[in-house]
Scaffold this motif. Structure first.
Motif, short mmCIF file in Angstrom:
data_model
loop_
_atom_site.label_atom_id
_atom_site.label_comp_id
_atom_site.label_asym_id
_atom_site.label_seq_id
_atom_site.Cartn_x
_atom_site.Cartn_y
_atom_site.Cartn_z
N THR A 5 0.84 -1.19 0.00
CA THR A 5 0.00 0.00 0.00
C THR A 5 0.88 1.24 0.00
OG1 THR A 5 -1.86 1.12 1.10
CG2 THR A 5 -0.21 0.11 2.52
N ALA A 6 0.31 2.35 -0.44
CA ALA A 6 1.01 3.63 -0.48
C ALA A 6 -0.04 4.71 -0.60
CB ALA A 6 1.97 3.68 -1.68
N ASN A 7 0.41 5.94 -0.79
CA ASN A 7 -0.49 7.05 -1.08
C ASN A 7 -0.17 7.57 -2.47
OD1 ASN A 7 -0.15 7.23 2.10
ND2 ASN A 7 -2.15 7.96 1.51
N ARG A 8 -1.22 7.86 -3.23
CA ARG A 8 -1.03 8.39 -4.59
C ARG A 8 -0.45 9.79 -4.50
NH1 ARG A 8 -5.92 7.13 -8.13
NH2 ARG A 8 -6.93 8.56 -6.72
N LEU A 9 0.56 10.05 -5.28
CA LEU A 9 1.28 11.32 -5.23
C LEU A 9 0.38 12.50 -5.57
CD1 LEU A 9 3.98 12.80 -4.87
CD2 LEU A 9 4.42 12.39 -7.29
N THR A 10 -0.51 12.35 -6.53
CA THR A 10 -1.29 13.49 -7.01
C THR A 10 -2.37 13.97 -6.05
OG1 THR A 10 -2.76 11.98 -8.20
CG2 THR A 10 -0.93 12.94 -9.44
N ILE A 15 -3.67 3.77 -2.10
CA ILE A 15 -3.65 2.89 -3.26
C ILE A 15 -2.94 1.59 -2.89
CG2 ILE A 15 -3.86 4.65 -5.06
CD1 ILE A 15 -0.82 4.69 -5.31
N TYR A 16 -3.19 0.56 -3.70
CA TYR A 16 -2.63 -0.76 -3.49
C TYR A 16 -2.02 -1.24 -4.80
CZ TYR A 16 -5.75 -0.35 0.45
OH TYR A 16 -6.39 0.11 1.57
N ARG A 17 -0.97 -2.05 -4.66
CA ARG A 17 -0.31 -2.59 -5.84
C ARG A 17 -1.10 -3.80 -6.32
NH1 ARG A 17 4.36 -0.79 -8.57
NH2 ARG A 17 4.96 -2.47 -9.94
N ALA A 18 -1.54 -3.78 -7.57
CA ALA A 18 -2.29 -4.89 -8.16
C ALA A 18 -1.33 -5.94 -8.70
CB ALA A 18 -3.19 -4.37 -9.28
N ALA A 19 -1.85 -7.13 -8.95
CA ALA A 19 -1.03 -8.22 -9.49
C ALA A 19 -0.48 -7.89 -10.87
CB ALA A 19 -1.86 -9.51 -9.54
N THR A 20 -1.13 -6.98 -11.58
CA THR A 20 -0.68 -6.59 -12.92
C THR A 20 0.51 -5.63 -12.88
OG1 THR A 20 -2.17 -4.69 -12.95
CG2 THR A 20 -3.02 -6.77 -13.84
N GLY A 21 0.82 -5.11 -11.68
CA GLY A 21 1.89 -4.13 -11.54
C GLY A 21 1.38 -2.70 -11.54
N ALA A 22 0.10 -2.53 -11.81
CA ALA A 22 -0.53 -1.21 -11.76
C ALA A 22 -0.92 -0.90 -10.32
CB ALA A 22 -1.76 -1.18 -12.66
N TRP A 23 -1.39 0.31 -10.09
CA TRP A 23 -1.90 0.71 -8.77
C TRP A 23 -3.41 0.80 -8.84
CZ3 TRP A 23 1.11 0.98 -4.54
CH2 TRP A 23 2.49 1.07 -4.73
N ILE A 51 4.52 8.11 -8.85
CA ILE A 51 3.12 7.69 -8.77
C ILE A 51 2.66 7.56 -7.33
CG2 ILE A 51 1.48 5.83 -9.30
CD1 ILE A 51 3.33 5.08 -11.65
N ALA A 52 3.47 6.87 -6.52
CA ALA A 52 3.08 6.53 -5.16
C ALA A 52 4.19 6.88 -4.18
CB ALA A 52 2.78 5.03 -5.07
N VAL A 53 3.80 7.34 -3.00
CA VAL A 53 4.78 7.68 -1.96
C VAL A 53 4.49 6.88 -0.70
CG1 VAL A 53 5.26 9.99 -2.82
CG2 VAL A 53 3.41 9.67 -1.20
N GLY A 54 5.57 6.57 0.02
CA GLY A 54 5.42 5.88 1.30
C GLY A 54 4.96 4.45 1.19
N ALA A 55 5.40 3.73 0.18
CA ALA A 55 4.98 2.34 0.00
C ALA A 55 5.47 1.46 1.15
CB ALA A 55 5.49 1.80 -1.33
N TYR A 56 4.61 0.57 1.61
CA TYR A 56 4.98 -0.40 2.64
C TYR A 56 4.06 -1.61 2.56
CZ TYR A 56 1.21 1.70 5.46
OH TYR A 56 0.01 2.18 5.91
#
Length: 91
Positions: A5-10, A15-23, A51-56
């Motif tokens: 999970t992370a926060n969307r930069l914009t 947001i969450y990382r999908a299996a496709t590699g997208a958010w 795209i995303a900040v603070g992913a963990y």
């Protein structure tokens, strides 16, 4: 089971990382990761600071946030809490 999970930069949205590699903004669409792949996916996600900040990583239990931080992740998932538990005295 874990997910990234992370926060969307914009806009700061969770947001969450999908299996496709997208958010995605939908936890239901988030990749379910075992221990062997979780760190590698987190490393890839952390490299997408445009795209995303603070992913963990977060724990998942029955497709909901789990682990020790389940309450925090539940609030992130459903949005900010409103109101206050403090009662203000009136003069």
């Amino acid at each position: 089971m874990k997910t990234v999970t992370a926060n969307r930069l914009t806009d700061g949205r969770v947001i969450y990382r999908a299996a496709t590699g997208a958010w995605t903004t939908e936890l239901a669409d988030a990749a379910r990761l075992d221990a062997d792949e979780a760190d590698a996916v987190l490393e890839l996600a952390s490299g997408e600071s445009h795209i995303a900040v603070g992913a963990y990583l977060i724990e998942l239990a029955q497709d909901l946030p789990g682990g020790q931080k389940w309450r925090r992740e539940g609030i992130r998932l459903t949005g900010p809490t409103t109101g206050s538990t403090h009662v203000q005295a009136t003069a």
